[in-house]
Design an enzyme around this catalytic site. Structure first.
Site, PDB file in Angstrom:
ATOM      1  N   GLU A 193      -3.811   1.412  -7.655  1.00 17.09           N
ATOM      2  CA  GLU A 193      -4.228   2.400  -6.673  1.00 17.09           C
ATOM      3  C   GLU A 193      -3.294   3.607  -6.708  1.00 17.09           C
ATOM      4  O   GLU A 193      -2.268   3.639  -6.021  1.00 17.09           O
ATOM      5  CB  GLU A 193      -4.282   1.786  -5.267  1.00 17.09           C
ATOM      6  CG  GLU A 193      -4.918   2.747  -4.288  1.00 17.09           C
ATOM      7  CD  GLU A 193      -5.252   2.152  -2.936  1.00 17.09           C
ATOM      8  OE1 GLU A 193      -6.271   1.451  -2.847  1.00 17.09           O
ATOM      9  OE2 GLU A 193      -4.505   2.387  -1.984  1.00 17.09           O
ATOM     10  N   HIS A 246       0.849  -1.200   0.000  1.00 16.36           N
ATOM     11  CA  HIS A 246       0.000   0.000   0.000  1.00 16.36           C
ATOM     12  C   HIS A 246       0.889   1.257   0.000  1.00 16.36           C
ATOM     13  O   HIS A 246       1.933   1.282   0.655  1.00 16.36           O
ATOM     14  CB  HIS A 246      -0.917  -0.010   1.224  1.00 16.36           C
ATOM     15  CG  HIS A 246      -2.009   1.005   1.140  1.00 16.36           C
ATOM     16  ND1 HIS A 246      -1.777   2.353   1.351  1.00 16.36           N
ATOM     17  CD2 HIS A 246      -3.321   0.887   0.824  1.00 16.36           C
ATOM     18  CE1 HIS A 246      -2.912   3.013   1.179  1.00 16.36           C
ATOM     19  NE2 HIS A 246      -3.863   2.150   0.857  1.00 16.36           N
TER      20      HIS A 246
HETATM   21  P1  PGA Z   1      -9.780   5.779  -0.070  1.00 18.31           P
HETATM   22  O1  PGA Z   1      -8.552   4.836   0.362  1.00 18.31           O
HETATM   23  O2  PGA Z   1     -10.888   4.872  -0.527  1.00 18.31           O
HETATM   24  O3  PGA Z   1     -10.135   6.524   1.192  1.00 18.31           O
HETATM   25  O4  PGA Z   1      -9.292   6.662  -1.149  1.00 18.31           O
HETATM   26  C1  PGA Z   1      -8.213   3.713  -0.405  1.00 18.31           C
HETATM   27  C2  PGA Z   1      -6.969   3.098   0.135  1.00 18.31           C
HETATM   28  O5  PGA Z   1      -6.071   3.834   0.594  1.00 18.31           O
HETATM   29  O6  PGA Z   1      -6.830   1.867   0.112  1.00 18.31           O
END
Ligand code: PGA
Length: 257
Positions: free
Chosen positions: A166, A97
């Site tokens: 992401e 992440h």
């Molecule tokens: P968010 O976070 O949905 O608040 O943008 C996603 C994540 O960091 O996994």
């Protein structure tokens, strides 16, 4: 086919009773819906209690972890290992992440974590994406992250990993951030698929790979995002802490499979 909602609670909520309340509310929202699989990834400290409740009350929730350590056991102060998580009912784990990369986690460590998760039969959810917004998606960044993170993973394990696109710059924690555009999400997923297929020498037409999108997925955009067949689900941070909104997202997702 079921679609996945991975509820990344990050370091929330602070009080255990609030955490249990949110777990039960999330489970009620899933109810008997079959076409959505909700994975709650709470802070590690709640896992044991959650696993007890999930088993006792037969809640329709899968448990995930936010991190793991790569050794099995030993002199590693402060670490939680994959076999330990396995005993707490954890079936998948976020790895790589951007918020962990931001505090110094390297691709080499991410690589070891992926291998440790696979060895413990925990599905790694590998998250990659750009730190900064660019005019077009930077393929070189995705190539760099994916090839380092997957180094030495065997091609037969390629489909035991879930791959999440992401972009860190789009995560909702910074107010005003918005999700990446749908066109760019799909372009990013296509790039990732191409990179992963080349890496594992898989034929794209036959490759059984699961892709997720994360960053600012909420009640407003989940329908559009998850109606795309390229996506097996979403990683949801902020909105997964808002019980009513997440309930709506679960309902919508269960119609998108
Ligand atoms: P968010 O976070 O949905 O608040 O943008 C996603 C994540 O960091 O996994």
């Amino acid at each position: 086919m079921t679609k996945f909602l991975i509820a990344n609670w990050k370091a929330n909520p602070t009080a255990p009773h609030d955490a249990v309340k949110l777990l039960r509310a999330t489970a009620r929202a899933v109810g008997r819906r079959r076409k959505v699989t909700v994975v709650v990834t709470p802070p590690t400290i709640y896992l044991e209690a959650f696993w007890g409740i999930i088993k006792k009350e037969k809640l329709p929730i899968k448990l995930g972890a936010q991190d793991l350590f790569w050794e099995k056991s030993g002199p590693y102060t402060g670490q939680i290992t994959a076999p330990m998580l396995r005993t707490l009912g954890v079936s998948c784990c976020l790895v790589g992440h951007s918020e962990r990369r931001a505090v110094g986690e390297t691709d080499e460590q991410i690589n070891k974590k992926i291998k440790a998760a696979l060895a413990a039969r925990i599905t790694p959810i590998l998250l990659v994406g750009e730190q900064e917004k660019n005019d077009a998606i930077r393929q070189d960044i995705l190539v760099d992250q994916l090839t380092r993170d997957l180094e030495g993973v065997s091609s037969k394990d390629a489909s035991r990993i879930m791959y999440a696109f992401e972009p860190a710059w789009a995560i909702s924690t910074t107010s005003g951030n918005k999700a990446e555009s749908l066109d760019n999400i799909i372009a990013g997923i296509a790039m990732m698929k191409d990179i992963i297929c080349r890496f594992f020498k898989l034929r794209p037409a036959n490759a059984k790979l699961s892709f997720l999108y994360g960053a600012s997925v909420n009640g407003e955009n989940v329908a559009d995002i998850l109606s795309r067949k390229e996506l097996s689900g979403a990683v949801v941070g902020g909105a997964s802490l808002r019980a009513e909104e997440f309930k709506k997202m679960i309902e919508i997702t269960s119609t998108k499979s």
